[in-house]
Design a protein around this motif. Structure first.
Motif, short mmCIF file in Angstrom:
data_model
loop_
_atom_site.label_atom_id
_atom_site.label_comp_id
_atom_site.label_asym_id
_atom_site.label_seq_id
_atom_site.Cartn_x
_atom_site.Cartn_y
_atom_site.Cartn_z
N PRO A 76 79.69 3.14 53.23
CA PRO A 76 78.75 3.10 52.10
C PRO A 76 77.28 3.17 52.52
O PRO A 76 76.45 3.70 51.78
N LEU A 77 76.94 2.67 53.69
CA LEU A 77 75.54 2.70 54.12
C LEU A 77 75.13 4.09 54.57
O LEU A 77 74.03 4.56 54.26
N ILE A 78 76.01 4.76 55.29
CA ILE A 78 75.69 6.14 55.70
C ILE A 78 75.65 7.05 54.48
O ILE A 78 74.81 7.96 54.39
N SER A 79 76.51 6.80 53.50
CA SER A 79 76.46 7.57 52.25
C SER A 79 75.12 7.39 51.55
O SER A 79 74.54 8.34 51.02
N ALA A 80 74.61 6.15 51.57
CA ALA A 80 73.31 5.88 50.94
C ALA A 80 72.19 6.62 51.68
O ALA A 80 71.25 7.14 51.06
#
Length: 412
Positions: free
Chosen positions: A384-388
């Motif tokens: 989820p952080l890399i997606s953000a």
């Protein structure tokens, strides 16, 4: 976006030494290495106090030092309180043995509780001592329980007074995902200890000739069996690694030391089972160390370049490897692993996506773009952080050693 699910005591020890030395991380590593080696010494002392010979005790201590260095190499001199907690708890066991007098029981209980306030996932030794005392001496068991209960209650009360209710929330309600993959990894690591585990259970291959030997055999078996089970259970949690098996290693070395204290064919078999895996694994580990030494200077230069670039960047920086921001003089802003676990486990909204959407971090350091399964969203299949970061337009600015990637926002 900062999480702390560790009890407070290790921070006080490491912080005190760190303020004297000027580097908290280096001090934590020194304490970790000292604790690891002291655990081997305490294994030697415990085997002696349980009726073992000096030869058997020395072998047990040496096995603990060697296996902890070869099989658990990644935890040698690491800035982590696991070995420190094991050391304090083993000191409690050393005090308790050989005869659990009231004074010994009280001191041992205080030390074991202290170890729990350093790292609270050490369950096997307190449980095995409790069961052993309940079987052996009911009065000692009651003193043990009463002292432990008062010490735990006092520790929780003091910690809550000093740090507020967040202490209890962070410690007892830490968000984490669970999966059988961690259990599989735990079993894979324990394969390296198979010979030592078999050697330890050979303690039942001969009759106990005295009450002391019978008592020592029961305790060693309790400690090893409970440590094996609790270690594997803990591996179900994401982010729990080899340190969950330290108690298994120490218990196996204790039991093996008792086996080796009785010269016989069984002792020879136990010694062979214990040493052969080390003879197989050690050359590979030594070759790895030689390669590390040869590339040490180059790696140090590369890491220093990353630290220098982070230090020279104005504004907030988020580092997955927190040491990089620490050495660059940047404030800690994001705990990547625990934030990911909180998002996956609780499905809560955290401000990370909003901050990167507004380009609030001037740089974001990621350890690896490829993530493990327990770090991926079951819905999107991505971290989820890399997606953000991707959604906010962050792109790789430069790469560093060990595959790390530094992302930067789009230029204005």
């Amino acid at each position: 976006m900062i999480f702390n699910n560790y009890p407070p005591l290790s921070f006080l020890f490491v912080g005190f030494i760190g303020h004297l030395s000027g580097d908290i991380i280096a001090s934590g590593r020194a304490i970790g290495l000292f604790s690891q080696m002291t655990c081997a010494l305490l294994v030697f002392c415990c085997v002696l106090r349980m009726g073992g010979t000096k030869t058997g005790a020395a072998a047990a201590g040496l096995l603990a030092a060697l296996y902890s260095t070869v099989s658990f190499h990644d935890y040698v001199a690491i800035n982590d309180p696991q070995w420190l907690a094991n050391m304090v708890m083993l000191a409690g066991l050393t005090v308790l043995l050989p005869t659990p007098s009231p004074r010994r029981v009280i001191c041992a209980a205080l030390l074991v509780v202290m170890g729990g306030f350093i790292k609270h996932n050490l369950l096997a030794l307190p449980l095995s001592i409790s069961l052993w005392l309940a079987w052996r001496d009911r009065q000692a068991f009651l003193i043990w329980c009463a002292t432990g209960a008062v010490a735990v209650a006092g520790g929780f009360l003091l910690s809550t007074t000093l740090y507020g209710p967040a202490f209890l929330v962070d410690l007892l309600h830490h968000p984490r995902t669970y999966s059988p993959q961690g259990l599989a990894r735990g079993l894979g690591k324990l394969v390296e200890l198979t010979g030592l585990l078999i050697a330890a259970y050979l303690i039942w291959s001969y009759p106990a000739s005295s009450p002391q030997q019978r008592s020592a055999r029961i305790f060693a078996t309790l400690f090893l069996s409970i440590a094996f089970a609790t270690g594997l259970f803990q591996r179900l949690g994401a982010g729990v690694t080899y340190n969950a098996h330290f108690e298994t290693l120490l218990a196996a070395c204790l039991a093996t030391g008792l086996v080796l204290s009785r010269p016989s064919r069984v002792a020879f078999i136990a010694l062979s089972l214990s040493v052969i895996p080390l003879l197989v694994l050690a050359p590979f580990q030594m070759a790895r160390e030689v390669r590390s030494i040869r590339t040490l200077q180059t790696n140090a230069v590369q890491w220093q370049e990353v630290i220098t670039r982070i230090r020279a960047t104005p504004g907030p920086v988020a580092c997955e490897t927190l040491a990089l921001c620490y050495w660059a003089g940047k404030e800690e802003t994001v705990d990547f692993f625990n934030l990911t676990q909180a998002i996956l486990a609780q499905k809560e909204a955290y401000p990370f996506a909003k901050i990167v959407q507004e380009h609030g971090f001037r740089l974001v350091q990621i350890d690896h773009v490829t993530r493990r399964q327990d770090e991926l969203s079951p819905v999107t299949g991505r971290d989820p952080l890399i997606s953000a970061l991707d959604a906010a337009g962050y792109t790789p600015a430069f790469n560093g050693p060990n595959g790390i990637v530094i992302f930067a926002p789009p230029t204005q």
